[in-house]
Write a protein that holds these residues in place. Structure first.
Motif, PDB file in Angstrom:
ATOM      1  N   ASP A  85      -6.732  11.531  10.055  1.00  0.00           N
ATOM      2  CA  ASP A  85      -7.626  11.776  11.193  1.00  0.00           C
ATOM      3  C   ASP A  85      -8.709  10.706  11.275  1.00  0.00           C
ATOM      4  N   SER A  86      -9.263  10.358  10.123  1.00  0.00           N
ATOM      5  CA  SER A  86     -10.311   9.339  10.093  1.00  0.00           C
ATOM      6  C   SER A  86      -9.768   7.984  10.561  1.00  0.00           C
ATOM      7  N   TYR A 199      -9.834   0.578   5.229  1.00  0.00           N
ATOM      8  CA  TYR A 199      -9.576   1.848   4.562  1.00  0.00           C
ATOM      9  C   TYR A 199     -10.438   2.965   5.146  1.00  0.00           C
ATOM     10  N   PHE A 200      -9.864   4.196   5.196  1.00  0.00           N
ATOM     11  CA  PHE A 200     -10.594   5.316   5.777  1.00  0.00           C
ATOM     12  C   PHE A 200     -10.540   6.582   4.927  1.00  0.00           C
ATOM     13  N   GLY A 201      -9.730   6.608   3.913  1.00  0.00           N
ATOM     14  CA  GLY A 201      -9.663   7.775   3.036  1.00  0.00           C
ATOM     15  C   GLY A 201     -10.494   7.570   1.790  1.00  0.00           C
ATOM     16  N   LYS A 202     -10.363   8.502   0.848  1.00  0.00           N
ATOM     17  CA  LYS A 202     -11.099   8.392  -0.420  1.00  0.00           C
ATOM     18  C   LYS A 202     -10.690   7.107  -1.146  1.00  0.00           C
ATOM     19  N   PRO A 203     -11.610   6.364  -1.720  1.00  0.00           N
ATOM     20  CA  PRO A 203     -13.015   6.670  -1.994  1.00  0.00           C
ATOM     21  C   PRO A 203     -13.997   6.152  -0.947  1.00  0.00           C
ATOM     22  N   PRO A 205     -16.348   5.863   2.575  1.00  0.00           N
ATOM     23  CA  PRO A 205     -17.252   6.816   3.227  1.00  0.00           C
ATOM     24  C   PRO A 205     -16.717   7.577   4.435  1.00  0.00           C
ATOM     25  N   PRO A 206     -15.884   6.983   5.328  1.00  0.00           N
ATOM     26  CA  PRO A 206     -15.526   7.717   6.554  1.00  0.00           C
ATOM     27  C   PRO A 206     -14.953   9.107   6.333  1.00  0.00           C
ATOM     28  N   ILE A 207     -14.114   9.291   5.314  1.00  0.00           N
ATOM     29  CA  ILE A 207     -13.507  10.604   5.126  1.00  0.00           C
ATOM     30  C   ILE A 207     -14.520  11.627   4.621  1.00  0.00           C
TER      31      ILE A 207
END
Length: 290
Positions: A85-86, A199-203, A205-207
């Motif tokens: 989603d992010s 990048y958008f998932g962990k680690p 910030p966006p997620i």
């Protein structure tokens, strides 16, 4: 100093909400982990909120369907925040261009479904590699093949200045007893070759921003001090929690089960050595979420 615990209930009354990883914590890629489900259900019954925070490159609705198939009941969680989603928000804002080359498997194609939450989204078209302006990576086509198979395409992509949008920063996951490469391994290769990976998932910030928004929809006023992050990935779950200044519970029986000598519980000496090697500092650790 990381404290080894035997049950979530030993520490759960200190926190108002949990940010919980899925793969390796709540399910093993094939079915639910019963002790984890029971622990989350009990936590919610006592008034706590549970947001599942996953690097799955799909929407929360698709992940919810998968959880139902794995027999994870809805009583175990309040909501879901996904890397997909992010990353989809960024794609529909034109982060890597309008014409994109897709890397992934057929079940990842839901990534391109329209996002109703965005006004005036960019029109995205999937095209052959040679016509692309950017790359959307939900994962390798063959999760068992070494990422190096993409070197020829990535050399060309780097020269063309293409950006790669990584929808799942995980490097590997274990599906049952088999280890598979994820989009993060592919994006890591592209970055090492001099390309630009987003990048958008962990680690990243966006997620976590998305997870906080999901939490606020169910429980307002919970501060970061009241959130415990739970996961088995040292580079994703634990480093992500550290970056967000959240307390964390490291599930050692997942990706690090061999290194931490985890059967039921981690070996204290092996755990200490592993933590030092990975340069992480989880607040707590246990073998399996229970």
């Amino acid at each position: 100093m990381t404290e080894i615990i035997t049950a979530l209930s030993e520490i759960s009354d200190r926190y108002d909400a949990l940010f919980v990883d899925l793969w390796g914590c709540v399910h093993n890629g094939r079915k639910a982990i019963p002790s984890a489900v029971q622990a989350l259900v009990r936590y919610r019954e006592r008034g706590g909120a549970v947001i599942l925070v996953t690097n799955a490159p799909r929407s929360r609705h698709e992940v919810a369907k998968q959880l139902e198939f794995f027999e994870v009941p809805k009583e175990a969680y309040d909501d879901i925040a996904t890397s997909g989603d992010s990353a989809r928000v960024a794609m529909f804002r034109g982060a890597v261009g309008q014409k994109v080359w897709f890397m992934g498997q057929p079940h990842d194609l839901s990534f391109f479904e329209p996002l109703k939450m965005l006004k005036d989204p960019v029109e995205i078209t999937r095209v052959p590699f040679e016509q692309a302006e950017g790359i959307i990576c939900c994962g390798p086509e063959d999760p068992h093949a070494e990422p190096d198979v993409y070197r020829p395409q990535f050399l060309y992509a780097k020269q063309k200045g293409m950006k790669l949008l990584c929808a799942n920063p995980d490097i590997v996951v274990d599906r049952g007893d088999k280890r598979e490469y994820c989009a993060g391994a592919v994006a890591q290769l592209y970055s090492e070759m001099g390309g630009e990976s987003l990048y958008f998932g962990k680690p990243h910030p966006p997620i976590y921003d998305l997870a906080r928004l999901r939490l606020a929809e169910h429980r307002k006023g919970i501060t970061d001090a009241g959130i415990l992050a739970i996961g088995d990935g040292p580079a994703t779950d634990i480093r992500g929690a550290m970056g967000e200044d959240l307390d964390s519970l490291f599930i050692t029986g997942g990706l690090a089960r061999e290194e931490t000598k985890t059967s039921h519980m981690p070996d204290p000496e092996a755990l200490t050595d592993y933590i030092q090697k990975e340069m992480i500092s989880p607040t707590f650790a246990m073998g399996t979420l229970a």
